[in-house]
Design a protein around this motif. Structure first.
Motif, PDB file in Angstrom:
ATOM      1  N   ASP A 280       0.852  -1.191   0.000  1.00 20.78           N
ATOM      2  CA  ASP A 280       0.000   0.000   0.000  1.00 20.78           C
ATOM      3  C   ASP A 280       0.886   1.238   0.000  1.00 20.78           C
ATOM      4  OD1 ASP A 280      -2.719  -0.920  -0.002  1.00 20.78           O
ATOM      5  OD2 ASP A 280      -2.389  -1.704   2.011  1.00 20.78           O
ATOM      6  N   LEU A 281       0.810   2.009  -1.086  1.00 18.58           N
ATOM      7  CA  LEU A 281       1.609   3.222  -1.221  1.00 18.58           C
ATOM      8  C   LEU A 281       0.710   4.444  -1.030  1.00 18.58           C
ATOM      9  CD1 LEU A 281       4.210   4.727  -1.968  1.00 18.58           C
ATOM     10  CD2 LEU A 281       3.518   4.533  -4.380  1.00 18.58           C
ATOM     11  N   TYR A 282       1.106   5.317  -0.100  1.00 18.84           N
ATOM     12  CA  TYR A 282       0.356   6.551   0.154  1.00 18.84           C
ATOM     13  C   TYR A 282       1.120   7.731  -0.442  1.00 18.84           C
ATOM     14  CZ  TYR A 282      -2.621   3.954   3.340  1.00 18.84           C
ATOM     15  OH  TYR A 282      -3.510   3.055   3.869  1.00 18.84           O
ATOM     16  N   VAL A 283       0.430   8.507  -1.297  1.00 17.54           N
ATOM     17  CA  VAL A 283       1.028   9.706  -1.896  1.00 17.54           C
ATOM     18  C   VAL A 283       0.088  10.884  -1.650  1.00 17.54           C
ATOM     19  CG1 VAL A 283       2.266   8.419  -3.674  1.00 17.54           C
ATOM     20  CG2 VAL A 283      -0.033   9.255  -4.149  1.00 17.54           C
ATOM     21  N   SER A 284       0.654  12.084  -1.570  1.00 19.82           N
ATOM     22  CA  SER A 284      -0.181  13.271  -1.391  1.00 19.82           C
ATOM     23  C   SER A 284      -0.917  13.574  -2.688  1.00 19.82           C
ATOM     24  CB  SER A 284       0.686  14.460  -0.985  1.00 19.82           C
ATOM     25  OG  SER A 284       1.509  14.849  -2.075  1.00 19.82           O
ATOM     26  N   PHE A 285      -2.024  14.305  -2.574  1.00 18.15           N
ATOM     27  CA  PHE A 285      -2.759  14.605  -3.808  1.00 18.15           C
ATOM     28  C   PHE A 285      -1.969  15.548  -4.697  1.00 18.15           C
ATOM     29  CE2 PHE A 285      -4.136  18.898  -2.945  1.00 18.15           C
ATOM     30  CZ  PHE A 285      -4.257  18.971  -1.569  1.00 18.15           C
ATOM     31  N   VAL A 286      -1.004  16.268  -4.127  1.00 13.48           N
ATOM     32  CA  VAL A 286      -0.142  17.137  -4.948  1.00 13.48           C
ATOM     33  C   VAL A 286       0.770  16.268  -5.809  1.00 13.48           C
ATOM     34  CG1 VAL A 286       1.673  18.883  -4.912  1.00 13.48           C
ATOM     35  CG2 VAL A 286      -0.215  19.002  -3.259  1.00 13.48           C
ATOM     36  N   ASP A 287       1.407  15.254  -5.185  1.00 11.64           N
ATOM     37  CA  ASP A 287       2.271  14.349  -5.949  1.00 11.64           C
ATOM     38  C   ASP A 287       1.467  13.556  -6.968  1.00 11.64           C
ATOM     39  OD1 ASP A 287       4.618  15.098  -4.737  1.00 11.64           O
ATOM     40  OD2 ASP A 287       4.509  13.560  -3.174  1.00 11.64           O
ATOM     41  N   ALA A 288       0.246  13.169  -6.578  1.00 10.42           N
ATOM     42  CA  ALA A 288      -0.601  12.421  -7.508  1.00 10.42           C
ATOM     43  C   ALA A 288      -0.986  13.286  -8.702  1.00 10.42           C
ATOM     44  CB  ALA A 288      -1.852  11.913  -6.790  1.00 10.42           C
ATOM     45  N   ALA A 289      -1.193  14.582  -8.465  1.00  4.20           N
ATOM     46  CA  ALA A 289      -1.588  15.486  -9.542  1.00  4.20           C
ATOM     47  C   ALA A 289      -0.404  15.857 -10.427  1.00  4.20           C
ATOM     48  CB  ALA A 289      -2.222  16.746  -8.953  1.00  4.20           C
ATOM     49  N   LEU A 290       0.757  16.122  -9.835  1.00  2.00           N
ATOM     50  CA  LEU A 290       1.915  16.580 -10.592  1.00  2.00           C
ATOM     51  C   LEU A 290       2.788  15.427 -11.091  1.00  2.00           C
ATOM     52  CD1 LEU A 290       3.025  19.590  -8.366  1.00  2.00           C
ATOM     53  CD2 LEU A 290       1.579  19.616 -10.414  1.00  2.00           C
ATOM     54  N   PRO A 362     -12.208  24.169 -12.477  1.00  2.00           N
ATOM     55  CA  PRO A 362     -12.832  22.972 -13.076  1.00  2.00           C
ATOM     56  C   PRO A 362     -11.918  21.758 -13.046  1.00  2.00           C
ATOM     57  CG  PRO A 362     -12.244  24.606 -14.759  1.00  2.00           C
ATOM     58  CD  PRO A 362     -12.088  25.284 -13.444  1.00  2.00           C
ATOM     59  N   ASN A 363     -10.598  21.976 -13.034  1.00  2.00           N
ATOM     60  CA  ASN A 363      -9.682  20.833 -12.981  1.00  2.00           C
ATOM     61  C   ASN A 363      -9.676  20.132 -11.623  1.00  2.00           C
ATOM     62  OD1 ASN A 363      -8.785  21.048 -15.622  1.00  2.00           O
ATOM     63  ND2 ASN A 363      -7.196  22.556 -15.080  1.00  2.00           N
ATOM     64  N   PRO A 366     -14.230  16.691  -9.393  1.00  2.00           N
ATOM     65  CA  PRO A 366     -14.222  15.276  -9.822  1.00  2.00           C
ATOM     66  C   PRO A 366     -15.177  15.049 -10.978  1.00  2.00           C
ATOM     67  CG  PRO A 366     -15.431  15.516  -7.755  1.00  2.00           C
ATOM     68  CD  PRO A 366     -14.767  16.832  -8.014  1.00  2.00           C
ATOM     69  N   ASN A 367     -14.740  14.241 -11.930  1.00  2.00           N
ATOM     70  CA  ASN A 367     -15.562  13.899 -13.089  1.00  2.00           C
ATOM     71  C   ASN A 367     -15.602  12.386 -13.198  1.00  2.00           C
ATOM     72  OD1 ASN A 367     -16.808  13.537 -15.527  1.00  2.00           O
ATOM     73  ND2 ASN A 367     -15.599  15.059 -16.632  1.00  2.00           N
ATOM     74  N   PRO A 368     -16.559  11.731 -12.502  1.00  2.00           N
ATOM     75  CA  PRO A 368     -16.589  10.267 -12.488  1.00  2.00           C
ATOM     76  C   PRO A 368     -16.676   9.656 -13.868  1.00  2.00           C
ATOM     77  CG  PRO A 368     -18.067  11.188 -10.829  1.00  2.00           C
ATOM     78  CD  PRO A 368     -17.622  12.324 -11.694  1.00  2.00           C
ATOM     79  N   GLY A 369     -17.388  10.306 -14.766  1.00  2.00           N
ATOM     80  CA  GLY A 369     -17.535   9.723 -16.086  1.00  2.00           C
ATOM     81  C   GLY A 369     -16.251   9.734 -16.875  1.00  2.00           C
ATOM     82  N   LYS A 370     -15.320  10.639 -16.508  1.00  2.00           N
ATOM     83  CA  LYS A 370     -14.088  10.767 -17.279  1.00  2.00           C
ATOM     84  C   LYS A 370     -12.875  10.204 -16.544  1.00  2.00           C
ATOM     85  CE  LYS A 370     -11.202  14.255 -19.552  1.00  2.00           C
ATOM     86  NZ  LYS A 370     -11.039  15.687 -19.837  1.00  2.00           N
ATOM     87  N   ASN A 371     -12.792  10.527 -15.229  1.00  2.00           N
ATOM     88  CA  ASN A 371     -11.574  10.193 -14.507  1.00  2.00           C
ATOM     89  C   ASN A 371     -11.694   8.975 -13.596  1.00  2.00           C
ATOM     90  OD1 ASN A 371     -10.249  12.445 -15.586  1.00  2.00           O
ATOM     91  ND2 ASN A 371     -11.176  13.788 -14.046  1.00  2.00           N
ATOM     92  N   GLU A 372     -12.903   8.664 -13.145  1.00  2.00           N
ATOM     93  CA  GLU A 372     -13.059   7.600 -12.157  1.00  2.00           C
ATOM     94  C   GLU A 372     -13.463   6.290 -12.828  1.00  2.00           C
ATOM     95  OE1 GLU A 372     -12.412   7.763  -8.911  1.00  2.00           O
ATOM     96  OE2 GLU A 372     -11.693   9.801  -9.251  1.00  2.00           O
ATOM     97  N   ARG A 373     -12.900   5.203 -12.341  1.00  2.00           N
ATOM     98  CA  ARG A 373     -13.268   3.866 -12.804  1.00  2.00           C
ATOM     99  C   ARG A 373     -13.530   2.989 -11.598  1.00  2.00           C
ATOM    100  NH1 ARG A 373      -8.396   1.832 -15.449  1.00  2.00           N
ATOM    101  NH2 ARG A 373      -7.429   3.265 -13.985  1.00  2.00           N
ATOM    102  N   SER A 374     -14.394   1.999 -11.803  1.00  2.00           N
ATOM    103  CA  SER A 374     -14.707   1.097 -10.691  1.00  2.00           C
ATOM    104  C   SER A 374     -13.512   0.202 -10.389  1.00  2.00           C
ATOM    105  CB  SER A 374     -15.920   0.216 -11.038  1.00  2.00           C
ATOM    106  OG  SER A 374     -15.564  -0.730 -12.040  1.00  2.00           O
ATOM    107  N   PHE A 375     -13.542  -0.403  -9.207  1.00  2.00           N
ATOM    108  CA  PHE A 375     -12.485  -1.343  -8.797  1.00  2.00           C
ATOM    109  C   PHE A 375     -12.383  -2.501  -9.791  1.00  2.00           C
ATOM    110  CE2 PHE A 375     -11.602  -5.391  -6.662  1.00  2.00           C
ATOM    111  CZ  PHE A 375     -10.315  -5.152  -6.216  1.00  2.00           C
ATOM    112  N   PHE A 376     -13.515  -2.987 -10.263  1.00  2.00           N
ATOM    113  CA  PHE A 376     -13.515  -4.129 -11.179  1.00  2.00           C
ATOM    114  C   PHE A 376     -12.897  -3.755 -12.525  1.00  2.00           C
ATOM    115  CE2 PHE A 376     -17.043  -4.879  -8.245  1.00  2.00           C
ATOM    116  CZ  PHE A 376     -16.679  -6.123  -7.749  1.00  2.00           C
ATOM    117  N   GLU A 377     -13.111  -2.500 -12.959  1.00  2.00           N
ATOM    118  CA  GLU A 377     -12.489  -2.057 -14.204  1.00  2.00           C
ATOM    119  C   GLU A 377     -10.976  -1.983 -14.067  1.00  2.00           C
ATOM    120  OE1 GLU A 377     -14.672   1.564 -14.607  1.00  2.00           O
ATOM    121  OE2 GLU A 377     -15.886   0.766 -16.256  1.00  2.00           O
ATOM    122  N   ARG A 378     -10.500  -1.520 -12.888  1.00  2.00           N
ATOM    123  CA  ARG A 378      -9.065  -1.425 -12.670  1.00  2.00           C
ATOM    124  C   ARG A 378      -8.432  -2.803 -12.599  1.00  2.00           C
ATOM    125  NH1 ARG A 378     -10.852   2.509  -8.899  1.00  2.00           N
ATOM    126  NH2 ARG A 378     -10.403   1.081  -7.163  1.00  2.00           N
TER     127      ARG A 378
END
Length: 384
Positions: A280-290, A362-363, A366-378
């Motif tokens: 389990d790797l924890y990253v800040s949302f800044v690192d995740a974004a950049l 706007p960035n 959250p945009n589930p239809g564009k950026n989010e995927r279900s666990f099963f899809e991943r």
């Protein structure tokens, strides 16, 4: 040449119970017995093959390992003493002669056959120990030297249980044969049965003066350092067997086996899931974004991985071949890195002000239809 499946050798199903396996082996042994097929090498090999199959399938622990790993469980026998193995004729008659009531099945059915001694060979009891292994030891295989407290042969009498050689006398009941025979008349003719001598318990001799050290048992408690070669890929609860490393047997008998129960020591940061390893790797949302590069632990040391810009929480990264190998196989699992976005619980006034200015961007919506995927899809993406 590859070995035949043990169930096919005996002609039984994989769900056969102990009685079915015993009856099937008895039938095969009678069919291919050397007394019935003198000089027939093929019959002798079939006889040995049936005995080897019975030796594994009649033992619940060995049968469980065989059902799980097949002949690979036996292959460890040559490398480290695990599982069943090839047998010679002496082994067969000494270990399985009681199935026929004596040294040969033909003594009971036809009143004749092999005229060898009916003396019973003593078998030492099995010994069980636990071995704790780290994840690194499991992944790479290891050698453990364990001090085992067990029954060993008495040094005073060399395991005979007698004070001296003159203390042995031939059993009067069986005449030194270790077995008594009885002939009865039936409508089919004479039927001869053989059973272990009740006076000497199948040994053919009785002791008149016992050893003063072991008091006639032939065994004493002692300690032995045993080297255990553990193959890579074992798992919690798996049992390994080292033939002849259990408790000793008196009067030249066959030592028992050493049964090793595997226990896994939990790793500080890695979690095993079958042959895969999870981190389990924890990253800040800044690192995740950049995006960023981070160093993570693996079984073999450290590894640097790249976090792509815009990485979402729940994403699974894979390090191929960084997991645990299968037993007796070149295949190795993977290391799976679960990405978790860490959110700070306390903010300074300046940090809060920065985030509030970004909140309406706007960035940052959250945009589930564009950026989010279900666990099963991943997971589907990972396995593809």
């Amino acid at each position: 040449m590859s070995k035949r499946d043990y169930y096919d050798v005996l002609g039984v199903s994989r769900g056969a119970d102990a009685d079915e396996i015993k009856k099937a082996y008895r039938k095969m042994a009678i069919k291919y017995h050397p007394d019935k097929n003198p000089g027939d090498k093929e019959a002798e090999e079939n006889f040995k093959e049936a005995a080897e199959a019975y030796e594994v399938l009649s033992n619940p622990e060995k049968r469980q390992r065989y059902n799980q790993f097949g002949h690979a469980a036996n292959a460890q026998s040559a490398a480290g003493g695990y599982g069943g193995g090839g047998m010679n004729m002496e082994d067969i008659f000494s270990q399985f002669g009681d199935i026929f009531g004596g040294g040969s099945p033909f003594e009971g059915f036809f009143g004749g056959g092999r005229q060898g001694s009916g003396r019973r060979v003593a078998k030492g009891s099995n010994l069980r120990i636990k071995v704790r292994l780290t994840l690194e030891e499991i992944a790479n295989g290891t050698e453990k030297k364990i001090k085992v407290n067990k029954q060993i042969l008495c040094g005073t009498c060399d395991g005979t249980g007698a004070k001296d050689k003159s203390s042995f006398q031939t059993c009067k009941t069986c005449g030194g044969q270790g077995a008594v025979r009885r002939v009865t008349n039936t409508i089919l003719g004479q039927m001869q049965t053989t059973s272990t001598c009740p006076t000497c318990n199948g040994e053919g001799t009785v002791i008149t003066s016992k050893c003063t050290t072991c008091h006639g048992d032939g065994l004493v408690r002692g300690e032995e350092t045993i080297s255990i070669n553990v193959p890579a890929g074992v798992s919690e609860g798996m049992q390994l067997s080292m033939s002849g490393k259990g408790n000793a047997a008196p009067r030249g008998g066959i030592p028992g086996d050493l049964i090793i129960l595997i226990e896994e020591v939990p790793h500080e940061t890695l979690k095993r899931d079958g042959n895969n390893v999870i981190y389990d790797l924890y990253v800040s949302f800044v690192d995740a974004a950049l995006g960023t590069s981070v160093e993570i632990p693996t079984i073999d040391g450290k590894a640097k991985i790249k976090i792509e810009p815009g990485t979402q929480g729940g994403k699974i990264l894979r390090l191929k071949g960084k997991g645990v190998p299968e037993v007796n196989s070149y295949h190795r699992g993977d290391q799976l890195i679960h990405i978790n976005i860490w959110t700070p619980k306390a903010l300074s006034n300046e940090e809060r002000a920065l985030l509030e200015r970004l909140q309406d961007s706007p960035n940052f919506k959250p945009n589930p239809g564009k950026n989010e995927r279900s666990f099963f899809e991943r997971m589907k993406e990972y396995f593809e």
